[in-house]
Design an enzyme around this catalytic site. Structure first.
Site, PDB file in Angstrom:
ATOM      1  N   LYS A  61       0.836  -1.218   0.000  1.00  0.00           N
ATOM      2  CA  LYS A  61       0.000   0.000   0.000  1.00  0.00           C
ATOM      3  C   LYS A  61       0.862   1.255   0.000  1.00  0.00           C
ATOM      4  O   LYS A  61       0.788   2.102   0.903  1.00  0.00           O
ATOM      5  CB  LYS A  61      -0.945  -0.001   1.197  1.00  0.00           C
ATOM      6  CG  LYS A  61      -1.911  -1.192   1.223  1.00  0.00           C
ATOM      7  CD  LYS A  61      -2.883  -1.090   2.388  1.00  0.00           C
ATOM      8  CE  LYS A  61      -3.910  -2.207   2.401  1.00  0.00           C
ATOM      9  NZ  LYS A  61      -3.381  -3.526   2.738  1.00  0.00           N
ATOM     10  N   GLY A 203      -7.488 -14.710   4.619  1.00  0.00           N
ATOM     11  CA  GLY A 203      -6.337 -14.975   5.473  1.00  0.00           C
ATOM     12  C   GLY A 203      -6.608 -16.071   6.463  1.00  0.00           C
ATOM     13  O   GLY A 203      -6.453 -17.252   6.192  1.00  0.00           O
TER      14      GLY A 203
HETATM   15  O1  C5P Z   1      -7.552 -13.011   7.945  1.00  0.00           O
HETATM   16  P1  C5P Z   1      -8.405 -12.233   7.012  1.00  0.00           P
HETATM   17  O2  C5P Z   1      -9.112 -13.065   5.967  1.00  0.00           O
HETATM   18  O3  C5P Z   1      -9.367 -11.311   7.715  1.00  0.00           O
HETATM   19  O4  C5P Z   1      -7.350 -11.329   6.221  1.00  0.00           O
HETATM   20  C1  C5P Z   1      -7.771 -10.337   5.365  1.00  0.00           C
HETATM   21  C2  C5P Z   1      -6.604  -9.698   4.658  1.00  0.00           C
HETATM   22  O5  C5P Z   1      -7.124  -8.677   3.844  1.00  0.00           O
HETATM   23  C3  C5P Z   1      -5.596  -9.054   5.586  1.00  0.00           C
HETATM   24  O6  C5P Z   1      -4.313  -9.172   4.952  1.00  0.00           O
HETATM   25  C4  C5P Z   1      -6.016  -7.613   5.615  1.00  0.00           C
HETATM   26  O7  C5P Z   1      -4.933  -6.713   5.763  1.00  0.00           O
HETATM   27  C5  C5P Z   1      -6.633  -7.423   4.252  1.00  0.00           C
HETATM   28  N1  C5P Z   1      -7.662  -6.396   4.184  1.00  0.00           N
HETATM   29  C6  C5P Z   1      -8.881  -6.474   4.847  1.00  0.00           C
HETATM   30  N2  C5P Z   1      -9.830  -5.505   4.724  1.00  0.00           N
HETATM   31  C7  C5P Z   1      -9.582  -4.462   3.969  1.00  0.00           C
HETATM   32  C8  C5P Z   1      -8.370  -4.366   3.289  1.00  0.00           C
HETATM   33  C9  C5P Z   1      -7.438  -5.359   3.433  1.00  0.00           C
HETATM   34  O8  C5P Z   1      -9.146  -7.422   5.549  1.00  0.00           O
HETATM   35  N3  C5P Z   1     -10.526  -3.560   3.813  1.00  0.00           N
END
Ligand code: C5P
Length: 226
Positions: A61, A203
């Protein structure tokens, strides 16, 4: 669906752990996402280690003056990521500098340049009166970005604004029955793809699973790709 839509966020603090995850997911995912947590813990070499196992989505980013972002993109492109994120709020000149810098760095390393993907609005800032995700994405793509990161709530409107070619990446996804963790609203993989996402970022439901490969396969089955 013909293309694998799955991006797994390797939000880990150790290069060995991340490499093991990438090894397990090799061939099952479109990209492994290297974000700030992993990059700052392990340094740039982690990109090269993971890239040997799976394509890398380098989610740093970038957001600074155009010269700085251009030089950083040039350095990062030498590592061989296929996607690289910048903030759409950095503006047209900054995005142009990222595209130019990435092209230079990749050429120096004898690689294809990464696609520059613009992050529209962080979900943590939603509702605070920033520019609309659709206009941010549209302007970023006009400046040379290949696509945008957008929320599930915004993806249909952004797709409408940017047309069919742009790459849209949606995080905040939970397969059926999984806890939302810290997301206020989550979409299922199928919902995100129906609304216009090309790729979904997942994630913890995969990285926290005892068998990440099985979790990835189950997710692909859920969207009709298994
Ligand atoms: O573990 P999880 O599925 O929640 O991870 C989501 C990923 O997406 C993380 O790397 C997080 O930084 C990213 N992310 C997010 N929401 C956003 C932007 C990015 O969860 N709005």
């Amino acid at each position: 669906m013909s293309r694998n839509p799955l991006i797994v966020a390797a939000d880990l603090s150790g290069a060995d752990h991340a490499e093991l995850l990438a090894r397990r997911l090799s061939g099952l995912v479109a990209y492994v996402k290297v974000g700030l947590e992993l990059f700052t813990a392990t340094g740039p070499a982690v990109v090269e280690r993971i890239r040997a196992l799976a394509p890398v989505f380098l989610d740093l980013k970038l957001h600074d003056i155009p010269t700085t972002v251009g030089r950083a993109a040039r350095n990062l492109a030498r590592l061989g990521p296929e996607l690289l994120t910048v903030h759409a709020l950095g503006g047209t000149e900054m995005i142009e500098a990222a595209v130019d810098g990435a092209a230079k760095g990749a050429a120096e390393a004898g690689l294809e340049p990464p696609a520059i993907i613009a992050v529209t609005v962080l979900s943590s800032l939603a509702g605070e009166g920033l520019a609309s995700p659709a206009s941010l994405a549209f302007e970023a793509i006009a400046a040379g970005a290949s696509g945008a990161v957008v929320s599930g709530q915004d993806v249909a409107e952004v797709r409408e604004a940017v047309g069919p070619v742009a790459t849209l990446v949606v995080p905040g996804i939970r397969p059926g029955g999984q806890p939302a963790n810290d997301h206020v609203r989550v979409l299922s993989p199928g919902e995100a793809l129906e609304r216009g996402a090309d790729f979904i970022v997942i994630g913890r439901p995969i990285t926290g699973s005892e068998d990440p490969a099985a979790a990835a396969r189950a997710l692909l089955r859920e969207v009709g790709m298994g």
